[in-house]
Structure formats: structure tokens, C-alpha cells
Design an enzyme around this catalytic site. Sequence first.
Site, PDB file in Angstrom:
ATOM      1  N   ASP A  88       1.120  -1.070  -0.105  1.00  0.00           N
ATOM      2  CA  ASP A  88       0.090   0.058  -0.312  1.00  0.00           C
ATOM      3  C   ASP A  88       0.615   0.831  -0.052  1.00  0.00           C
ATOM      4  O   ASP A  88       2.114   1.400   0.895  1.00  0.00           O
ATOM      5  CB  ASP A  88      -0.699  -0.087   1.483  1.00  0.00           C
ATOM      6  CG  ASP A  88      -2.067   0.668   1.008  1.00  0.00           C
ATOM      7  OD1 ASP A  88      -2.214   1.199   2.503  1.00  0.00           O
ATOM      8  OD2 ASP A  88      -2.471   1.114   0.186  1.00  0.00           O
ATOM      9  N   GLU A 140      -1.980   6.213  -8.277  1.00  0.00           N
ATOM     10  CA  GLU A 140      -3.027   6.696  -7.847  1.00  0.00           C
ATOM     11  C   GLU A 140      -3.057   8.080  -8.405  1.00  0.00           C
ATOM     12  O   GLU A 140      -1.999   8.953  -9.115  1.00  0.00           O
ATOM     13  CB  GLU A 140      -3.138   7.230  -6.566  1.00  0.00           C
ATOM     14  CG  GLU A 140      -4.015   8.331  -5.540  1.00  0.00           C
ATOM     15  CD  GLU A 140      -3.755   7.859  -4.225  1.00  0.00           C
ATOM     16  OE1 GLU A 140      -3.153   8.730  -3.855  1.00  0.00           O
ATOM     17  OE2 GLU A 140      -4.648   7.915  -3.521  1.00  0.00           O
ATOM     18  N   HIS A 186      -7.374  10.247   4.463  1.00  0.00           N
ATOM     19  CA  HIS A 186      -6.674   8.534   5.748  1.00  0.00           C
ATOM     20  C   HIS A 186      -7.099   9.737   7.188  1.00  0.00           C
ATOM     21  O   HIS A 186      -7.831  11.016   6.461  1.00  0.00           O
ATOM     22  CB  HIS A 186      -5.321   8.893   5.428  1.00  0.00           C
ATOM     23  CG  HIS A 186      -4.915   8.063   4.232  1.00  0.00           C
ATOM     24  ND1 HIS A 186      -3.932   8.247   3.152  1.00  0.00           N
ATOM     25  CD2 HIS A 186      -5.604   6.957   3.337  1.00  0.00           C
ATOM     26  CE1 HIS A 186      -3.905   7.523   2.350  1.00  0.00           C
ATOM     27  NE2 HIS A 186      -4.704   6.915   2.064  1.00  0.00           N
ATOM     28  N   ALA A 218     -11.153   4.101   3.009  1.00  0.00           N
ATOM     29  CA  ALA A 218     -13.017   4.445   3.248  1.00  0.00           C
ATOM     30  C   ALA A 218     -13.390   3.742   4.689  1.00  0.00           C
ATOM     31  O   ALA A 218     -14.151   3.331   4.181  1.00  0.00           O
ATOM     32  CB  ALA A 218     -12.888   2.987   2.203  1.00  0.00           C
TER      33      ALA A 218
END
Length: 313
Positions: A88, A140, A186, A218
Site C-alpha cells: 500500500d 493513484e 486517510h 474508506a
Amino acid sequence: AYVNTKEILEKASQEFYAVPALNINNLEFLQVIIEAGLEERAPVIIETSEGAIKYAGNGNILRGAKLFVDMVRAYADTIDIPVALHLDHGKHFEFIMAAIKAGYSSVMIDASEYPFEENLKITKKIVEIAHSVGVSVEAELGRLVGIEDNVIVEEHEAALVDPDEAAEFVEKTGVDFLAPAIGTSHGAFKFKGAAKLDFDRLKKVKNLTNKPLVLHGASSVPQEIVKLAEEYGANFKGAKGVPSEILKEAVRYGINKVNTDTDLRMAFVAGLREFLAGNPAEFDPRKYFKTSKEYVKKVIKDRMRLLDCANKA
Ligand SMILES: O=C(COP(=O)(O)O)N(O)CCCCOP(=O)(O)O
Ligand SMILES: [Ca+2]
Ligand code: NA
Ligand SMILES: [Zn+2]
């Protein structure tokens, strides 16, 4: 079985459901993620940040990456649901290469804070390297607003994804799945006012790229967990996340990977505070994470059902 993340996400994109991508930093979170996947018969995407790799390897990057691959594969190779391990927010070449060398299923190259052409160039290079050894790639476009350890982006630079750029970006880089910034951030303190995502941009990005899409930031920050943690001394004033209904809408419009870390952290610490307050004599590390693990597992199972990936393994 240990699989490539792309395999899980291509299926999800075809069938318009989503899979939670669950961050780990230690054994306990991995244990409950696997249990939840088995109980819900759901595909599992486990992900680690660069900070997690540093943490697990005591600063040695390749050792940290290897530790996570070996831990995850020890479970994945012995169960019948698909499990993938993803890097990530790969921001540094050293971490991305260590993850590829160690055997990660996929890596994210997060070059979204650079200008478009720079992001494109960097991402293209990582895609060429990763694809040459069968590793899939996430990138991204646009910027998240918010702070989470070293994932810090200046508020004023926040810029949502430009859908036309997304089509060109995917075409020229060959990236396998894309994280379009559509208003999330975040951490546990999202949104200035009401929770709102830019679904217009999301729909356009989906139509123009036809790729599996990723929603960062999310977590929903369920208020019952916030309240429970605060009952036992936590201070999470103003904590707020993405409401479940909005998540379901995002899935309808083409989100297929839903990055979830904060909700796991909050559930774990609420359980820890509650357990320690009620068990002053306990000091067995196989016992004092019990409540934490139960709470994290429930958050994961609920999310697997919410995103409709239960019984999709
Ligand atoms: O998008 C997300 C999760 O978003 P969330 O905070 O809403 O759960 N993620 O990509 C997870 C971010 C993890 C960052 O962790 P470090 O502290 O190790 O750098
Ligand atoms: Ca970024
Ligand atoms: Na990611
Ligand atoms: Zn993220």
C-alpha cells in the site's frame, strides 16, 4: 490459495462488488482477517504500508517485506479462499522493489503528489518492472486530504481526479487498477462538513478506464466503537468516516477495492482498553488481545457483507 490481486479485482469489477483491502502491522490482525474471510467465504486482500514493513523488519526493509509474505503465505497456502498481499502507498523505489522481490501479489506506486506527466513516467516504469515478474500494479490520480503517519498531504494541494487524465494515464502506463481521489482522506477525522464523494468523477473514470478502481480513506469510523473506546479513556473527539450508504453507492459506480485501516485500528484499541480495564490480573499475550480481535473480526465481516464480496470466494 495465494493469488494475484488483479485476479480478485477483475472478477469484482465484472460483477460490480468490492473487496476490503485490510492493512496489517502484526500477527493478530492477520489472524482475524483470515478467520473473517473463511467465515464469510470472501476473497481477502491484505495490504501493508511502508511503515508496516519498517515496523515488522525493525527497519530492515527486505526483512520486513519477507516476513509479511511468509506470514501471509503460511495461511494462504493452507486455506481454500483466495488471498493476495499488496504493498500500500509504495512511494519509494526501495520498498516497491523489496515487495516485488519478497513475493507480494501487487504493489501500489503512489506518485500522485507529483505533476501528471511525472506520475505517469514513474508509474510506467514500475508497471514495466512489476509486470515482467507477474506482479500487478495500483496507481493513484489526484490527492487525498489528511494525515496518517507518513501519508501526509498538504490540504491546499488536495486535488480530485481529472477523469480525462485517467483515461490517458491508464492507456499509457498499463496500470492494473487505479485509485482516483474523489474526496476521501486517510485517518479518523474525515470531511470538513457533511460526508460527500464526487460520484460524477467516479462514474466518468470508470467509463473511461473500465479498470478495477480503488477507494482510499474508506473507513467508516463507526460511532459505537468511538463511544466504547472513549468510555475506557480514549479521546477521539470529532472522529468521522465514510457512511456505509455512501460506500455502497461508490461500489455501484465502480469501486472494487476498499482500503480499510482506521476502522481496524479503532476496533482493536477499543477492545484493548475494555479488556485491560476489566482484567487487571491478565498478562498472557494470547489472552489480552481477545476482545480486540473479536471487535476487529466483526468490523471486517460486516464490511465484507456491506461490499457484497461475502460468498464470492
Ligand atoms: O486508504 C487507506 C485507509 O484509509 P482509512 O484511514 O480510511 O482506513 N490506506 O491506504 C491505508 C493507509 C495506511 C497508512 O498507514 P501508515 O500509518 O502505516 O502509513
Ligand atoms: Ca497519493
Ligand atoms: Na493501495
Ligand atoms: Zn490510502
